[in-house]
Design an enzyme around this catalytic site. Sequence first.
Site, mmCIF file in Angstrom:
data_model
loop_
_atom_site.group_PDB
_atom_site.id
_atom_site.type_symbol
_atom_site.label_atom_id
_atom_site.label_comp_id
_atom_site.label_asym_id
_atom_site.label_seq_id
_atom_site.Cartn_x
_atom_site.Cartn_y
_atom_site.Cartn_z
ATOM 1 N NE ARG A 38 -28.722 37.866 -60.875
ATOM 2 C CZ ARG A 38 -29.989 37.616 -61.182
ATOM 3 N NH1 ARG A 38 -30.715 36.901 -60.387
ATOM 4 N NH2 ARG A 38 -30.537 38.083 -62.265
ATOM 5 C CB SER A 42 -30.794 35.943 -53.241
ATOM 6 O OG SER A 42 -32.137 36.202 -53.545
ATOM 7 C CD GLU A 96 -27.597 37.125 -55.940
ATOM 8 O OE1 GLU A 96 -28.383 36.174 -56.079
ATOM 9 O OE2 GLU A 96 -27.965 38.308 -55.892
HETATM 10 C C1 LIG Z 1 -32.691 43.809 -49.793
HETATM 11 C C2 LIG Z 1 -31.880 43.460 -51.036
HETATM 12 C C3 LIG Z 1 -32.515 42.961 -52.154
HETATM 13 C C4 LIG Z 1 -31.781 42.650 -53.310
HETATM 14 N N1 LIG Z 1 -32.440 42.154 -54.397
HETATM 15 C C5 LIG Z 1 -31.752 41.858 -55.529
HETATM 16 C C6 LIG Z 1 -32.434 41.337 -56.689
HETATM 17 O O1 LIG Z 1 -33.644 41.195 -56.702
HETATM 18 N N2 LIG Z 1 -31.690 41.045 -57.770
HETATM 19 C C7 LIG Z 1 -30.339 41.224 -57.811
HETATM 20 O O2 LIG Z 1 -29.731 40.924 -58.849
HETATM 21 N N3 LIG Z 1 -29.667 41.716 -56.742
HETATM 22 C C8 LIG Z 1 -30.335 42.034 -55.603
HETATM 23 N N4 LIG Z 1 -29.672 42.518 -54.511
HETATM 24 C C9 LIG Z 1 -28.215 42.662 -54.557
HETATM 25 C C10 LIG Z 1 -27.722 44.086 -54.875
HETATM 26 O O3 LIG Z 1 -28.673 45.049 -54.546
HETATM 27 C C11 LIG Z 1 -27.346 44.266 -56.340
HETATM 28 O O4 LIG Z 1 -26.388 43.330 -56.711
HETATM 29 C C12 LIG Z 1 -26.803 45.677 -56.617
HETATM 30 O O5 LIG Z 1 -26.621 45.859 -57.998
HETATM 31 C C13 LIG Z 1 -25.478 45.969 -55.916
HETATM 32 O O6 LIG Z 1 -25.205 47.358 -56.076
HETATM 33 P P1 LIG Z 1 -24.262 48.127 -55.093
HETATM 34 O O7 LIG Z 1 -24.094 49.488 -55.646
HETATM 35 O O8 LIG Z 1 -24.780 48.045 -53.706
HETATM 36 O O9 LIG Z 1 -22.909 47.312 -55.209
HETATM 37 P P2 LIG Z 1 -21.808 47.075 -54.072
HETATM 38 O O10 LIG Z 1 -22.354 46.156 -53.043
HETATM 39 O O11 LIG Z 1 -21.248 48.360 -53.615
HETATM 40 O O12 LIG Z 1 -20.705 46.301 -54.917
HETATM 41 C C14 LIG Z 1 -20.960 44.982 -55.377
HETATM 42 C C15 LIG Z 1 -19.786 44.535 -56.246
HETATM 43 O O13 LIG Z 1 -19.725 45.357 -57.404
HETATM 44 C C16 LIG Z 1 -18.495 46.075 -57.459
HETATM 45 N N5 LIG Z 1 -18.822 47.417 -57.952
HETATM 46 C C17 LIG Z 1 -19.759 48.281 -57.489
HETATM 47 N N6 LIG Z 1 -19.776 49.391 -58.244
HETATM 48 C C18 LIG Z 1 -18.837 49.220 -59.209
HETATM 49 C C19 LIG Z 1 -18.369 50.011 -60.289
HETATM 50 N N7 LIG Z 1 -18.873 51.220 -60.554
HETATM 51 N N8 LIG Z 1 -17.375 49.500 -61.066
HETATM 52 C C20 LIG Z 1 -16.824 48.298 -60.814
HETATM 53 N N9 LIG Z 1 -17.231 47.510 -59.814
HETATM 54 C C21 LIG Z 1 -18.224 47.966 -59.009
HETATM 55 C C22 LIG Z 1 -17.939 46.077 -56.046
HETATM 56 O O14 LIG Z 1 -16.521 46.181 -56.073
HETATM 57 C C23 LIG Z 1 -18.409 44.717 -55.565
HETATM 58 O O15 LIG Z 1 -17.556 43.718 -56.044
HETATM 59 C C24 LIG Z 1 -30.382 42.844 -53.332
HETATM 60 C C25 LIG Z 1 -29.743 43.349 -52.179
HETATM 61 C C26 LIG Z 1 -30.485 43.666 -51.046
HETATM 62 C C27 LIG Z 1 -29.794 44.216 -49.838
#
Ligand SMILES: Cc1cc2nc3c(=O)[nH]c(=O)nc-3n(C[C@H](O)[C@H](O)[C@H](O)COP(=O)(O)OP(=O)(O)OC[C@H]3O[C@@H](n4cnc5c(N)ncnc54)[C@H](O)[C@@H]3O)c2cc1C
Length: 363
Positions: free
Chosen positions: A176, A253, A355
Amino acid sequence: MSDVYAEPATGAAPTDPATLARYTTLRLGGAAGRLVIATTADEIVQKVQEVESRDEPILVLAGGSNVVIGDQGFPGTVVLIRSRGFRVVAEDADTVTVRVEAGEPWDDLVAATVERGWSGLECLSGIPGSAGATPIQNVGAYGQEVAETITGVEAYDRTHGEVVRIDAVDCGFAYRGSIFKYSDRWVVLTVDFRLARTPVSGPVRYAELARALGVEVGDRVPLADARATVLRLRAGKGMVLDADDPDTWSVGSFFTNPVLEREAYELLRERAADLGEPPSWPGAGDVVKVSAAWLIDKAGFGKGYAGPEGVAISSKHTLALTNRSGTARTAALVALAREIRDGVHDRFGVTLHPEPVLINCII
Ligand SMILES: Cc1cc2nc3c(=O)[nH]c(=O)nc-3n(C[C@H](O)[C@H](O)[C@H](O)COP(=O)(O)OP(=O)(O)OC[C@H]3O[C@@H](n4cnc5c(N)ncnc54)[C@H](O)[C@@H]3O)c2cc1C
C-alpha cells in the site's frame, strides 16, 4: 465513456468548488478554493503549470476513493483528472503492454483486459477510482497488486517542471505504498501495464477466492470467472461502490494491516492469548503482517459499530468506516477512526495507520 465518477448534481456548474464532498466516495470534504478539470495528459500538465504560476496549492484528485478531506476543504486549486482511454504500445506472442491515461476508470480497464484475454488485473476487479491512482498506493486485492504488472509510469515532475518516465523499479512499490504516496512531486499522466496473453488468470493466491471458485490455491481459472467471483465477493463486503448502499460510502479499508517486527508480533500474541492466534501472513524479511480487521473486531469494534453523526463501521466489513448517514462531517469520521485506533492500541499495543491520504485533517 463510463460515468463512474461522482460529478456535480444536475444544474450545478461542473467546476463548482462549493463542496469537495461530491467528489469523494466518503461524501466528505469542505470547499475548494477553485476546481479545474483536465481531460488529457497535456491538459493535466498545462493546468498544473497554470496553478503553479499563481503560487497556489494544488490537490490532484481523480476518483476521490482514497482521500479523507477535512471540513475546511482545500484552500487552493483542485485539479480533477478526467483523461480517458488506453492503447497498446508494445506486444509480442506472449504479452501486451497497454498505456492507460490517468483518468481512465480502473474497473473499465480491468473489464476491457479480461474481455480481450489479457491476464494480470483480473483479481483487481471492482476497485473504485482511476488507473492513474493505482501506482500511488500500489493497489492490491485478492492476491494481486499493480506492482506485478506496471512496467513504468509517465508523470509530470513538479520539482523539475518536466514530463518524466519512471520505470517500475524506481517507483518504490511496497505494501500500500510507493514513492508517489504522500508526495506532491509527481502527477501521474499515464501508466503502462504488461499483461499476459492468455484466457486464464494467474495462479489464484488468495484462499478465500480459491474456495469461492471451487479450486485449489495455485490453480488458474478463466479470466471471466476470476473477475465475476471477485466482484461477487467484494459486493458481499460492500467493497464495490453502490450509490444505494451506504455500506459502500467509504474509502474501502480505512486502516492498513499492521506489519510487525517479530518481537512486537510475539507481544501481540501474548496480549491476545485468550482470543486464539491472531490471523497473520509472513512479510518480507522477519516481519509479520497482521489482520487489522481482526484487531479492530476483537478490541470491541464490530461491524455496524456507530460513531457520531451517523458514521459507522460498515455492517459488511470491519475495516470500512462509512459516512452512512451521508450528512456527517469529516470531524465525525475522524473521531470514530481515532476511537478505533486508540482502542486497538489499548487492547493490543499495536498502532493502526490509515490507508487513505488525509487532506487537511489528522487522525
Ligand atoms: C469501496 C472501496 C473499495 C476499495 N477497495 C480497495 C482495494 O481492494 N484495494 C486497494 O488498494 N484500494 C481500494 N480502495 C481504495 C481506492 O479505490 C484506491 O486506492 C484507488 O486507486 C484510488 O483511486 P482514485 O482515483 O479514487 O484516487 P483519489 O482518491 O482521487 O486520490 C488518492 C490519492 O492519489 C493521488 N492521485 C490521484 N490521481 C493521481 C495522479 N494522476 N497523479 C498523482 N497523484 C494522484 C491523490 O492526490 C490522492 O493523494 C477502495 C475504495 C473504496 C471506496
